[in-house]
Design a protein around this motif. Structure first.
Motif, mmCIF file in Angstrom:
data_model
loop_
_atom_site.group_PDB
_atom_site.id
_atom_site.type_symbol
_atom_site.label_atom_id
_atom_site.label_comp_id
_atom_site.label_asym_id
_atom_site.label_seq_id
_atom_site.Cartn_x
_atom_site.Cartn_y
_atom_site.Cartn_z
ATOM 1 N N PRO A 150 41.668 66.693 21.652
ATOM 2 C CA PRO A 150 42.256 66.121 22.880
ATOM 3 C C PRO A 150 43.367 67.023 23.427
ATOM 4 N N PRO A 151 43.674 66.878 24.692
ATOM 5 C CA PRO A 151 44.645 67.800 25.306
ATOM 6 C C PRO A 151 46.062 67.669 24.736
ATOM 7 N N ILE A 152 46.806 68.773 24.825
ATOM 8 C CA ILE A 152 48.198 68.808 24.355
ATOM 9 C C ILE A 152 49.079 69.331 25.491
ATOM 10 N N LYS A 153 50.229 68.685 25.670
ATOM 11 C CA LYS A 153 51.229 69.196 26.624
ATOM 12 C C LYS A 153 52.325 69.822 25.759
ATOM 13 N N ILE A 154 52.186 71.110 25.561
ATOM 14 C CA ILE A 154 53.042 71.793 24.573
ATOM 15 C C ILE A 154 54.521 71.685 24.967
ATOM 16 N N ALA B 68 54.241 73.240 32.629
ATOM 17 C CA ALA B 68 53.046 72.405 32.476
ATOM 18 C C ALA B 68 52.624 72.251 31.015
ATOM 19 N N ALA B 69 51.326 72.361 30.713
ATOM 20 C CA ALA B 69 50.834 71.968 29.390
ATOM 21 C C ALA B 69 50.567 73.143 28.447
ATOM 22 N N TYR C 177 48.055 63.536 27.622
ATOM 23 C CA TYR C 177 48.037 64.628 26.637
ATOM 24 C C TYR C 177 48.399 64.062 25.261
ATOM 25 N N PRO C 178 47.444 63.440 24.593
ATOM 26 C CA PRO C 178 47.797 62.708 23.359
ATOM 27 C C PRO C 178 48.105 63.577 22.135
#
Lengths: 371, 133
Positions: A47-51, A66-67, A112-113
């Motif tokens: 799943p996406p990550i927003k670093i 951003a991510a 972004y879980p």
């Protein structure tokens, strides 16, 4: 022609003939350029990550974009301040084709879980890997010596006590901005040789300071113009991009920059004919730990490159910090690329400013800062 | 004949006046190029000048005294892949073993002149120099 060839040509044939017969002069420099770095787009995770925080081979990269966009600065160090391996070295490793360990953490959002990642990235896995240097290719630079009784470790190298040595950091007569002192052909949009690959001048560099004292021919006698440059890390080479360590100072990136100068007229031909005996700088005393250091001596680059200068009656050996050998290689390579058509010379779309001064950082109130 | 030697001392041998003995007993000229001592012993790089016989006897004496002796071959190595030929090292090398060629602008490393003092090691920005002794 390369800058070296052009100077010889002018010496034998004169400026008028040179202006008529020579189209382009290639200039170059290779030196420690601390204000360098690169940004990356890593691609999205699943799943996406927003670093929120990121480390590339242990070196913190800025993640406030951003991510999955990161910026890695050349002088960034890890938490232990290991100066043998900083951001500059990670960038060099990527250019060498190596994979770099990426650790990222995040606070997690509904969109972004993912909260943590530990993986490897390389130029092959990333969407963009772009060198973005905010201050490169200084037009002239200060020279350094040390009058104190102890060795000083500086960004100008190891400075031996009692004026034991002097160091300087400019490619001198073949350096780009010293050949186009009023920025007539080098400006926003100029295509350049960058780190072995290609890039562009994207803006004036930070600390751009064109108003310093100049010689009658317009050559600045102090650090003056600078360039902000960018270019794709893909296509760059470890030969012209090198992670550097200055003991007890930190890391820096050795960057090779080459810029073609079209010979528009006799004025520009005359400017490009400049030689080291007509380019001056000052040796500053780095023993003084303040913003404005005392000048120990005004010298020419011919003096500095002779290997010895006299300061206060003392015979002092000199060392360059920039590699003239590599700078010359760059002028040759750029000439070759222009001749075989692989490098297209561009006209700048906007000139760099001629009137601009630099501010200082002082302790001030909110009101004073807004004046 | 001039010979460069690397001497290694254990703590006991560190207390022997070996330089004095090489000079006084064996008539050798001794030039100390590098000397260091720590809790596990000491290390010296010396250049001895004298005839072959005296030099050999001097070396025998050192060995008997418990000093490790080996010829000094390569003290510092330059990695040519890493060196950018910037020239930072040339003004700090006390024996002028690193020279900037004014024509080619390349840095030449003259190994015979190197005494392995190590000053260049941490002065080299790309870290091309390595000390071997």
């Amino acid at each position: 022609m390369t800058a070296m060839e052009f100077k010889e040509f002018v010496a034998t044939n004169g400026v008028r003939k040179a202006a008529k017969e020579v189209d382009i002069v290639t200039t170059g420099t290779f030196g420690a350029m601390c204000s360098s770095g690169a940004y990356f787009n890593l691609g999205h995770a699943d799943p996406p990550i927003k670093i929120h925080r990121a480390w590339m081979d242990g070196i913190p990269a800025y993640a406030g974009l951003a991510a999955v966009d990161l910026y890695l600065g050349a002088t960034e160090l890890d938490e232990s301040n290991n100066i043998l391996h900083g951001g500059a070295h990670v960038i060099e490793d990527l250019v060498k084709g190596r994979a770099v360990r990426l650790k990222a953490t995040a606070y997690g959002t509904d969109c972004y879980p993912m909260k943590e990642m530990d993986t490897y990235v390389s130029l092959k896995t990333m969407n963009q890997a772009v060198m973005m240097n905010v201050r490169n290719a200084y037009q002239n630079y200060a020279a350094a010596a040390n009058s104190s009784g102890k060795t000083l470790y500086t960004y100008m190298g190891k400075l031996l006590p009692e004026l034991g040595n002097a160091t300087y950091s400019s490619a001198g007569e073949i350096s780009p901005l010293l050949n186009d002192p009023y920025y007539r052909t080098i400006g926003v949009g100029s295509r350049i040789f960058l780190g072995g690959g290609e890039g562009f001048v994207v803006w004036e560099g930070t600390q751009f300071n064109p108003g310093v004292a100049r010689t009658p021919r317009g050559v600045p006698k102090r650090p003056a113009g600078t360039l902000a440059v960018m270019g794709d890390l893909n296509g760059m080479s470890q030969d012209f991009l090198k992670g550097l360590t200055f003991t007890r100072y930190g890391t820096s990136l050795g960057v090779g920059v080459g810029i073609p100068i079209p010979i528009l007229d006799e004025d520009l031909a005359s400017a490009c004919a400049v030689t080291n005996d007509k380019i001056f700088t000052a040796i500053f005393d780095y023993a003084e730990q303040k913003r404005s250091r005392s000048v120990l001596k005004e010298v020419s680059y011919a003096d500095l490159s002779s290997g010895r200068v006299t300061i206060k009656g003392k015979d002092v050996p000199t060392s360059p910090l920039s590699s003239i050998y590599k700078a010359r290689q760059i002028t040759e390579l750029l000439k070759k690329r222009i001749l075989d058509g692989s490098f297209v010379v561009t006209e700048p779309v906007q000139r760099l400013p001629l009137k601009k001064s630099i501010n200082t950082l002082d302790v001030r109130s909110e009101k004073e800062a807004m004046k | 004949m001039k010979t460069k030697l690397v001497l290694n001392f254990n703590p006991e041998a560190s207390n022997l006046p070996i330089t004095h003995n090489l000079i006084a007993e064996y008539g050798l000229l001794v030039n100390i190029l590098r000397a260091e001592i720590d809790e596990i012993g000491g290390k010296m790089v010396i250049e001895v000048s004298g005839d072959d016989d005296s030099t050999n006897k001097g070396v025998e004496y050192l060995k008997k005294a418990g000093v490790g002796v080996r010829p000094f071959k390569e003290g510092v190595r330059r990695n040519d892949e890493i060196c950018t030929h910037c020239g930072v090292c040339v003004s700090i090398c006390p024996t002028s073993a690193l020279i900037l060629d004014h024509e080619t602008r390349k840095v030449t490393f003259v190994e015979e002149k190197c005494v392995a003092c190590g000053v260049c090691i941490d002065a080299c920005p790309p870290r091309a120099m390595e000390i071997l002794i």
